[in-house]
Scaffold this active site. Sequence first.
Site, PDB file in Angstrom:
ATOM      1  N   CYS A 121      22.677  47.160  38.655  1.00  0.00           N
ATOM      2  CA  CYS A 121      21.963  45.940  38.297  1.00  0.00           C
ATOM      3  C   CYS A 121      20.608  46.355  37.733  1.00  0.00           C
ATOM      4  O   CYS A 121      19.802  46.971  38.436  1.00  0.00           O
ATOM      5  CB  CYS A 121      21.789  45.090  39.556  1.00  0.00           C
ATOM      6  N   ASN A 122      20.371  46.033  36.479  1.00  0.00           N
ATOM      7  CA  ASN A 122      19.088  46.376  35.855  1.00  0.00           C
ATOM      8  C   ASN A 122      17.932  45.648  36.545  1.00  0.00           C
ATOM      9  O   ASN A 122      16.848  46.200  36.702  1.00  0.00           O
ATOM     10  CB  ASN A 122      19.106  45.971  34.381  1.00  0.00           C
ATOM     11  N   THR A 123      18.188  44.411  36.949  1.00  0.00           N
ATOM     12  CA  THR A 123      17.126  43.595  37.546  1.00  0.00           C
ATOM     13  C   THR A 123      16.700  44.180  38.892  1.00  0.00           C
ATOM     14  O   THR A 123      15.499  44.305  39.181  1.00  0.00           O
ATOM     15  CB  THR A 123      17.616  42.141  37.734  1.00  0.00           C
ATOM     16  N   GLU A 179      30.036  34.967  35.805  1.00  0.00           N
ATOM     17  CA  GLU A 179      30.439  34.701  37.198  1.00  0.00           C
ATOM     18  C   GLU A 179      31.545  33.647  37.257  1.00  0.00           C
ATOM     19  O   GLU A 179      32.315  33.599  38.217  1.00  0.00           O
ATOM     20  CB  GLU A 179      29.242  34.238  38.027  1.00  0.00           C
ATOM     21  N   CYS A 228      21.951  44.066  30.860  1.00  0.00           N
ATOM     22  CA  CYS A 228      22.311  43.464  32.144  1.00  0.00           C
ATOM     23  C   CYS A 228      23.781  43.808  32.320  1.00  0.00           C
ATOM     24  O   CYS A 228      24.560  43.727  31.365  1.00  0.00           O
ATOM     25  CB  CYS A 228      22.100  41.953  32.095  1.00  0.00           C
ATOM     26  N   THR A 229      24.165  44.199  33.534  1.00  0.00           N
ATOM     27  CA  THR A 229      25.530  44.713  33.711  1.00  0.00           C
ATOM     28  C   THR A 229      26.595  43.629  33.584  1.00  0.00           C
ATOM     29  O   THR A 229      27.780  43.936  33.472  1.00  0.00           O
ATOM     30  CB  THR A 229      25.660  45.426  35.069  1.00  0.00           C
ATOM     31  N   HIS A 230      26.184  42.366  33.575  1.00  0.00           N
ATOM     32  CA  HIS A 230      27.155  41.302  33.303  1.00  0.00           C
ATOM     33  C   HIS A 230      27.558  41.273  31.817  1.00  0.00           C
ATOM     34  O   HIS A 230      28.644  40.812  31.476  1.00  0.00           O
ATOM     35  CB  HIS A 230      26.586  39.930  33.665  1.00  0.00           C
ATOM     36  N   ASP A 248      25.564  44.855  43.012  1.00  0.00           N
ATOM     37  CA  ASP A 248      24.999  44.008  41.954  1.00  0.00           C
ATOM     38  C   ASP A 248      24.833  42.610  42.550  1.00  0.00           C
ATOM     39  O   ASP A 248      25.377  42.306  43.616  1.00  0.00           O
ATOM     40  CB  ASP A 248      25.956  43.965  40.742  1.00  0.00           C
ATOM     41  N   SER A 249      24.111  41.757  41.836  1.00  0.00           N
ATOM     42  CA  SER A 249      23.983  40.374  42.292  1.00  0.00           C
ATOM     43  C   SER A 249      25.346  39.680  42.302  1.00  0.00           C
ATOM     44  O   SER A 249      25.539  38.710  43.016  1.00  0.00           O
ATOM     45  CB  SER A 249      23.041  39.615  41.359  1.00  0.00           C
ATOM     46  N   TYR A 262      19.999  36.985  40.193  1.00  0.00           N
ATOM     47  CA  TYR A 262      18.709  37.550  40.598  1.00  0.00           C
ATOM     48  C   TYR A 262      17.630  37.316  39.536  1.00  0.00           C
ATOM     49  O   TYR A 262      16.448  37.293  39.848  1.00  0.00           O
ATOM     50  CB  TYR A 262      18.826  39.070  40.753  1.00  0.00           C
ATOM     51  N   GLY A 263      18.081  37.173  38.269  1.00  0.00           N
ATOM     52  CA  GLY A 263      17.169  37.249  37.124  1.00  0.00           C
ATOM     53  C   GLY A 263      15.936  36.362  37.210  1.00  0.00           C
ATOM     54  O   GLY A 263      14.861  36.758  36.782  1.00  0.00           O
TER      55      GLY A 263
HETATM   56  N1  DGL Z   1      23.735  42.137  36.579  1.00  0.00           N
HETATM   57  C1  DGL Z   1      22.342  42.131  36.798  1.00  0.00           C
HETATM   58  C2  DGL Z   1      21.552  42.980  35.865  1.00  0.00           C
HETATM   59  O1  DGL Z   1      22.039  43.998  35.429  1.00  0.00           O
HETATM   60  C3  DGL Z   1      21.664  40.933  37.375  1.00  0.00           C
HETATM   61  C4  DGL Z   1      21.929  39.634  36.785  1.00  0.00           C
HETATM   62  C5  DGL Z   1      21.324  38.518  37.588  1.00  0.00           C
HETATM   63  O2  DGL Z   1      21.727  38.354  38.746  1.00  0.00           O
HETATM   64  O3  DGL Z   1      20.451  37.807  37.045  1.00  0.00           O
HETATM   65  O4  DGL Z   1      20.430  42.683  35.546  1.00  0.00           O
END
Ligand code: DGL
Length: 259
Positions: free
Chosen positions: A73-75, A151, A183-185, A10-11, A42-43
Site C-alpha cells: 500500500c503506497n499510502t 473494492e 496505488c496498488t488498487h 493493504d487497506s 486509507y487515502g
Molecule cells: N492500495 C492503497 C495504496 O496503494 C491504498 C488505497 C486506499 O485505501 O486509499 O495507496
Amino acid sequence: MNPLPIGIFDSGVGGLSVAREIHSLLPAEPLLYLADTAYCPYGGRSVDEIRARSVAAVGTLYERGVKAVVVACNTATGAALELLRAEFPIPILGLEPAVKPAAQATRVGRVGVMATAGTLRSERFGRLVSTFAQGVEVFAVACPGLVELVEAGETEGELALGALSELLAPLREAGVDTIVLGCTHYPFLREAVAEVMGSGVTLLDSGRAVANHLDRVLRDADALADGPGGEIRMLTTGNPAAVATVVQRLEDLGDLARA
Ligand code: DGL
C-alpha cells in the site's frame, strides 16, 4: 530455509496486485494477506489514523507468525513505514510509486502520477519526486473513488471508464506519455486506464520491483521457502464472504487466493 509465510497487507484487495507478482516470482512462498477492509479506503484518512491501522495490521500478521511483511500500500508506506520498522523485529518492505522508472521511460519529459491524496501529501512522495524526477515534469492527480470501484469489483465498463475519463483529463491535456499507477488498487484498472489514455501511453506500477526486492532480502537471509507451491491465504477486518466475491471477480486471482 524458512517455511513461515510472508505477510502482506493493504487497506483492501489492491495489494493482491502485488501478491500476484510475489507469487509469480516466488511460487514456493506461502503468503498471508490481510485486507483492512473495515477501514478502507486509507487515502482520505489522517496520518495518525493510517499509522494506527498499519501497526494493527502488521501486529496481526506478526502474531500469526510471518517471516517478513510487505506493506502493499503506497499510502501506508508513505505514512508509516519507519514506524513499522521500529515496532517489529522482522524485515518490513514498503512500496513507492514508480516515479524513478517513469522518469527514465518518458520520451516527452512529462509523467503522470495517479495516487491517493494521502500518498501525494506524504514527505516520502515529495522526496521521491525531487530525487528521481529532475528535469521531468510530474503531473500528480489524486484519484478519489477509484479504490471504491476496485473494492466493488468494478474494474471495467461504464462506471470505471466514466470515472477515469474525468480524473485523467488533466493528464491527457498535459500530454504525458508515461503514467505511474501509484496505488496498488490501480493495476486492476490498467485496461480501463489504457482505454482512456490511448495506446501510446506507458503504464507503470511497482509490483514486480517489490517482489524482486523481497527475493533479495529473503535470499540474503537464507530465508526462502523450499516446499511445494505456496498459496495466498486471506484475512480481512471486513466481511469475508463479500471480500471473497470481489477476489473472484478480479482477474487471475480466483484460483490463487482463498479467503
Ligand atoms: N492500495 C492503497 C495504496 O496503494 C491504498 C488505497 C486506499 O485505501 O486509499 O495507496
